[in-house]
Write a protein that holds these residues in place. Structure first.
Motif, mmCIF file in Angstrom:
data_model
loop_
_atom_site.group_PDB
_atom_site.id
_atom_site.type_symbol
_atom_site.label_atom_id
_atom_site.label_comp_id
_atom_site.label_asym_id
_atom_site.label_seq_id
_atom_site.Cartn_x
_atom_site.Cartn_y
_atom_site.Cartn_z
ATOM 1 N N LEU A 187 8.863 3.785 -4.779
ATOM 2 C CA LEU A 187 7.846 3.371 -3.817
ATOM 3 C C LEU A 187 8.289 3.765 -2.417
ATOM 4 O O LEU A 187 9.429 3.506 -2.019
ATOM 5 C CB LEU A 187 7.660 1.852 -3.890
ATOM 6 N N SER A 188 7.379 4.385 -1.660
ATOM 7 C CA SER A 188 7.657 4.741 -0.266
ATOM 8 C C SER A 188 7.017 3.717 0.659
ATOM 9 O O SER A 188 5.840 3.383 0.507
ATOM 10 C CB SER A 188 7.079 6.118 0.061
ATOM 11 N N CYS A 189 7.773 3.250 1.618
ATOM 12 C CA CYS A 189 7.252 2.320 2.617
ATOM 13 C C CYS A 189 6.217 3.058 3.466
ATOM 14 O O CYS A 189 6.495 4.149 3.970
ATOM 15 C CB CYS A 189 8.388 1.813 3.497
ATOM 16 N N THR A 218 15.336 -1.314 -9.504
ATOM 17 C CA THR A 218 16.589 -1.860 -8.991
ATOM 18 C C THR A 218 16.471 -2.454 -7.595
ATOM 19 O O THR A 218 17.321 -3.250 -7.185
ATOM 20 C CB THR A 218 17.655 -0.751 -8.922
ATOM 21 N N GLY A 219 15.463 -2.013 -6.835
ATOM 22 C CA GLY A 219 15.335 -2.413 -5.441
ATOM 23 C C GLY A 219 16.150 -1.531 -4.515
ATOM 24 O O GLY A 219 16.064 -1.648 -3.303
ATOM 25 N N CYS A 220 16.955 -0.629 -5.079
ATOM 26 C CA CYS A 220 17.845 0.230 -4.287
ATOM 27 C C CYS A 220 17.128 1.485 -3.803
ATOM 28 O O CYS A 220 16.183 1.951 -4.426
ATOM 29 C CB CYS A 220 19.041 0.656 -5.133
ATOM 30 N N MET A 221 17.647 2.024 -2.720
ATOM 31 C CA MET A 221 17.189 3.321 -2.245
ATOM 32 C C MET A 221 17.853 4.385 -3.115
ATOM 33 O O MET A 221 19.028 4.248 -3.452
ATOM 34 C CB MET A 221 17.583 3.532 -0.781
ATOM 35 N N PRO A 222 17.116 5.441 -3.494
ATOM 36 C CA PRO A 222 17.750 6.522 -4.254
ATOM 37 C C PRO A 222 18.866 7.160 -3.423
ATOM 38 O O PRO A 222 18.753 7.278 -2.207
ATOM 39 C CB PRO A 222 16.616 7.526 -4.488
ATOM 40 N N GLY A 223 19.939 7.547 -4.085
ATOM 41 C CA GLY A 223 21.062 8.167 -3.383
ATOM 42 C C GLY A 223 22.122 7.152 -3.020
ATOM 43 O O GLY A 223 22.150 6.037 -3.543
ATOM 44 N N SER A 278 0.813 -1.219 0.000
ATOM 45 C CA SER A 278 0.000 0.000 0.000
ATOM 46 C C SER A 278 0.848 1.273 0.000
ATOM 47 O O SER A 278 0.334 2.363 0.199
ATOM 48 C CB SER A 278 -0.932 0.015 1.209
ATOM 49 N N GLY A 279 2.145 1.121 -0.247
ATOM 50 C CA GLY A 279 3.031 2.278 -0.238
ATOM 51 C C GLY A 279 2.712 3.268 -1.351
ATOM 52 O O GLY A 279 2.152 2.913 -2.381
ATOM 53 N N HIS A 280 3.084 4.528 -1.131
ATOM 54 C CA HIS A 280 2.872 5.589 -2.120
ATOM 55 C C HIS A 280 3.875 5.405 -3.255
ATOM 56 O O HIS A 280 5.077 5.247 -3.031
ATOM 57 C CB HIS A 280 3.049 6.954 -1.466
ATOM 58 N N LEU A 281 3.371 5.438 -4.486
ATOM 59 C CA LEU A 281 4.204 5.257 -5.667
ATOM 60 C C LEU A 281 4.282 6.559 -6.445
ATOM 61 O O LEU A 281 3.256 7.162 -6.772
ATOM 62 C CB LEU A 281 3.615 4.146 -6.548
ATOM 63 N N ARG A 292 12.330 4.979 0.811
ATOM 64 C CA ARG A 292 11.982 4.964 -0.613
ATOM 65 C C ARG A 292 12.876 3.982 -1.360
ATOM 66 O O ARG A 292 14.080 3.926 -1.105
ATOM 67 C CB ARG A 292 12.136 6.373 -1.178
ATOM 68 N N PHE A 293 12.248 3.249 -2.294
ATOM 69 C CA PHE A 293 12.956 2.244 -3.075
ATOM 70 C C PHE A 293 12.572 2.369 -4.543
ATOM 71 O O PHE A 293 11.405 2.572 -4.866
ATOM 72 C CB PHE A 293 12.597 0.828 -2.591
#
Length: 118
Positions: free
Chosen positions: A61-63, A74-79, A53-56, A69-70
């Protein structure tokens, strides 16, 4: 070695929609972002919260639990650095969406790739 698991029809997941599926007791969420299907493990690597249900926003996507955020691609966090979530390859085969479940070592390789990219 990977297993190919059908998870539904290609046309049942319209742009902007998401769908949770269960494979071998594991919850996986599929997202249709601008016509591209992404699949992730439905568990935040921070505390295990459901990501369904995370915000996209775009492919990020935000948990819903803590806002981490992911990037779905890639599955990675930005930054730089950070946690990574498990992503799964998805493809269309004969009108069905098929998720590839990799061996457990693949998720370790993915986490290393996130840290190397930063």
């Amino acid at each position: 070695m990977s297993r190919q698991i059908p998870v539904g029809a290609v046309d049942e997941l319209a742009r902007g929609q998401r769908k949770r599926v269960f494979i071998d007791g594991r919850s996986i969420v599929l997202f249709n972002v601008a016509g591209t299907i992404h699949a992730i493990d439905d568990s935040c690597p921070h505390n295990g919260a459901s990501l369904a249900s995370g915000h996209l926003e775009g492919c990020v996507l935000s948990c819903p639990a803590h806002g981490l955020r992911f990037d779905l691609r890639t599955g990675c966090m930005p930054g730089a650095g950070g946690l990574s979530l498990t992503t799964f390859p998805v493809r269309a085969v004969d009108g069905k969406l098929v998720v590839s479940l990799e061996d457990p070592a693949a998720s370790s390789v993915q986490a290393l790739a996130c840290h190397a990219a930063s």
